[in-house]
Design an enzyme around this catalytic site. Structure first.
Site, PDB file in Angstrom:
ATOM      1  N   LYS A   1       0.808  -1.088  -0.034  1.00 38.63           N
ATOM      2  CA  LYS A   1       0.174   0.070  -0.041  1.00 38.63           C
ATOM      3  C   LYS A   1       0.910   1.326  -0.185  1.00 38.63           C
ATOM      4  O   LYS A   1       2.121   1.169   0.435  1.00 38.63           O
ATOM      5  CB  LYS A   1      -0.921  -0.050   1.018  1.00 38.63           C
TER       6      LYS A   1
ATOM      7  N   HIS B   1       1.203   6.467   3.125  1.00 35.93           N
ATOM      8  CA  HIS B   1       0.155   7.326   3.214  1.00 35.93           C
ATOM      9  C   HIS B   1       0.678   8.325   4.248  1.00 35.93           C
ATOM     10  O   HIS B   1       1.526   8.271   5.113  1.00 35.93           O
ATOM     11  CB  HIS B   1      -1.155   6.848   3.105  1.00 35.93           C
TER      12      HIS B   1
ATOM     13  N   HIS C   1       1.201   7.260   7.694  1.00 32.02           N
ATOM     14  CA  HIS C   1       2.694   6.822   8.100  1.00 32.02           C
ATOM     15  C   HIS C   1       3.433   8.298   8.252  1.00 32.02           C
ATOM     16  O   HIS C   1       4.379   8.294   8.722  1.00 32.02           O
ATOM     17  CB  HIS C   1       3.112   6.192   6.978  1.00 32.02           C
TER      18      HIS C   1
END
Length: 531
Positions: A115, A118, A121
């Site tokens: 993933k 984003h 994070h």
């Protein structure tokens, strides 16, 4: 203070130190240290407080008074101005002595390979790095740990997507995060129309769980490429990890040890649908293993916590993860407690709110790199347009540092547990508590040293720096350890720079003023490094 207490009272200077506050003296040129009266009465008793008030003034303590107004009960010690100024200017940028260093593990950032990196994070990275830097500055032994999500059925989807899109190894090596993410999204979309895709993904992951040599080889290569790309982004944020851990480190063998312990201690039993669950007193059931025998994120976290305690013997381990994972960490601590691990209370979930509306101007940003690139480009544009820019803007490194400073400071000044709305205008503002203002103030102090013509003194002469602005700045520098992460110094620096000229002052006075500003730069620099 400690010497004045009754002999039977066990209280050390190390315990007293965190209670001391720098006072805002009514008399502009005085310095006060204050102790909270209510806390002292609760911990030491009223008789001991009365003994403290009997301390006689000497060459350091000029006066002692109890202030008993309802909102702010305290004991105030007026400190000799010469000694206070000298001590602060000589020592303010150094950390306090740490007689009992603690072992700290900080688990932060922790993106998933499948993933995008984003914005959750990003917050985790900024907050975790700050907590790590703060503890390092205080001489605790810190391990910065990045726990990469590289395990689970999503890995099967990535493999299917890579095969279907026919991505070569060379292409993945050059752009791993984006291509692996694309592969994951593509396989997921295929599975919506074709249920066999999900079966293929499960089979691919099952091969990894069983340790198939060929499959493990390609996966390790993907992980290395992804880690290399992540490290490039972390470098821009000023973040270096001590260790990278992977979910895949906690495979079948490690999980079996966890499950055996849980079963031997009668913490888990099989549910009607075949899952292994732990029952808690509030009728809550927590799954620790799926019915097909594959592990869950929680099970791997239990194995990871046991492994880390065995390796680091930590005093505290911080997990820097958003608030949505609160139940997960409560369950983790509860199960470790049931397993009779006395260290389970050393685990701390540092939760934070989400960033809403953060995207590039071209649309939704999937990767952090896009956000940082946009920030750098906007900084270049603003520098070119600014009438005060005095140099050619041909070095994007400086603009990148300014852009990153903006992102970090904007995030840390939000209320940690609240969601907040991202605004490019607020991030890039020059005035107020912003990354640009901090960098500007630090540069201004650097420039003052270089161009003032004054000689930097190596000895403090307090009587030559006695203006109210100097006193306020010294008082603020003395607060550094008290409010380490707030970096408020720049407001007082700018007021002092306006009033206390270094150029065109008498050489002795100029040298002392320059020494004060030199120390202000050191404290501001330390604060910025910690942030």
């Amino acid at each position: 203070v400690v010497e004045s207490l009754h002999k039977s009272t066990k209280f050390t200077p190390t315990e007293l130190l965190p209670l001391i506050r720098i006072g805002n003296s009514n008399s502009n040129n005085n310095f006060e240290l204050q102790l909270p009266l209510t806390i002292l009465e609760d911990h030491l008793g009223v008789p001991n407080v009365n003994e403290i008030l009997k301390i006689q003034p000497d060459n350091i303590i000029k006066n002692i008074a109890a202030i008993k107004d309802r909102a702010n009960r305290k004991i105030s010690f007026e400190i000799d101005r010469t000694i206070f100024v000298q001590d602060v200017i000589e020592n303010c940028a150094k950390p306090d002595l740490n007689l009992k260093p603690k072992t700290i593990v900080v688990d932060f950032s922790s993106p998933n390979i499948a993933k995008p990196f984003h914005l959750g994070h990003l917050r985790s990275t900024i907050i975790g790095n700050f907590i790590s830097n703060l503890n390092s500055f205080l001489h605790n032994k810190v391990t910065k740990l990045n726990y990469l999500g590289d395990w689970g059925t999503q890995l099967g989807f990535i493999k299917v997507g890579v095969d279907e899109l026919k991505h070569t190894e060379e292409a993945i090596k050059n752009n791993p995060l984006r291509l692996l993410y694309e592969s994951y999204v593509y396989a997921n979309k295929l599975s919506e129309k074709d249920p066999t895709i999900s079966d293929r993904a499960r089979q691919e992951f099952n091969k990894l769980e069983k340790g198939s040599a060929d499959d493990m080889k390609y996966w390790r290569q993907y992980m290395q490429y992804s880690k290399n790309e992540l490290e490039t982004t972390y470098k821009r944020l000023g973040v270096v990890f001590d260790e990278y851990n992977y979910e895949s480190m906690y495979g079948a063998k490690e999980i079996k040890n966890v499950i055996d312990t849980l079963e031997n201690k009668h913490i888990v039993q099989k549910d009607t649908d075949g899952k292994l669950v732990a029952n808690f007193s509030d009728h809550q059931k927590i799954s620790v293993m799926k019915s097909d025998g594959s592990s869950l994120y929680l099970t791997r976290d239990i194995a990871a916590a046991m492994d880390r305690f065995s390796k680091f013997n930590f005093d505290k381990m911080y997990y820097i993860v958003d608030s949505s994972q609160n139940d997960h960490f409560n369950a983790l601590k509860a199960i470790l407690h049931r397993m009779h691990f006395g260290w389970s209370d050393r685990l701390h979930h540092v939760k934070f709110g989400r960033i809403r509306g953060m995207s590039t101007r071209k649309g939704t940003a999937v990767f952090l790199k896009d956000i940082l690139d946009e920030c750098r480009d906007l900084m270049i544009k603003r520098q070119i347009e600014s009438p005060t820019t005095k140099v050619r803007i041909d070095d994007s490194t400086v603009s990148d540092i300014l852009g990153v400073s903006c992102v970090i400071v904007n995030d840390l000044k939000q209320r940690r547990q609240k969601d907040y709305e991202f605004s490019w205008d607020k991030v890039l503002q020059v005035q107020g508590d912003s990354g640009i203002k901090l960098q500007y103030t630090h540069c201004r102090l650097y420039n003052l040293e270089r161009n003032s013509g004054a000689v930097l003194s190596d000895k403090v002469v307090p009587e030559l720096i006695n203006q109210p602005e100097a006193t306020n700045l010294v008082r603020e520098l003395a607060r550094f350890h008290e409010v380490l992460y707030r970096a408020n110094e720049h407001n007082h620096i700018n007021k002092a720079i306006k009033v206390m000229q270094v150029k065109r002052s008498e050489p002795d006075v100029a040298s002392q003023r320059l020494l004060l500003f030199h120390r202000a730069k050191a404290v501001l620099g330390e604060g910025m490094s910690i942030l």
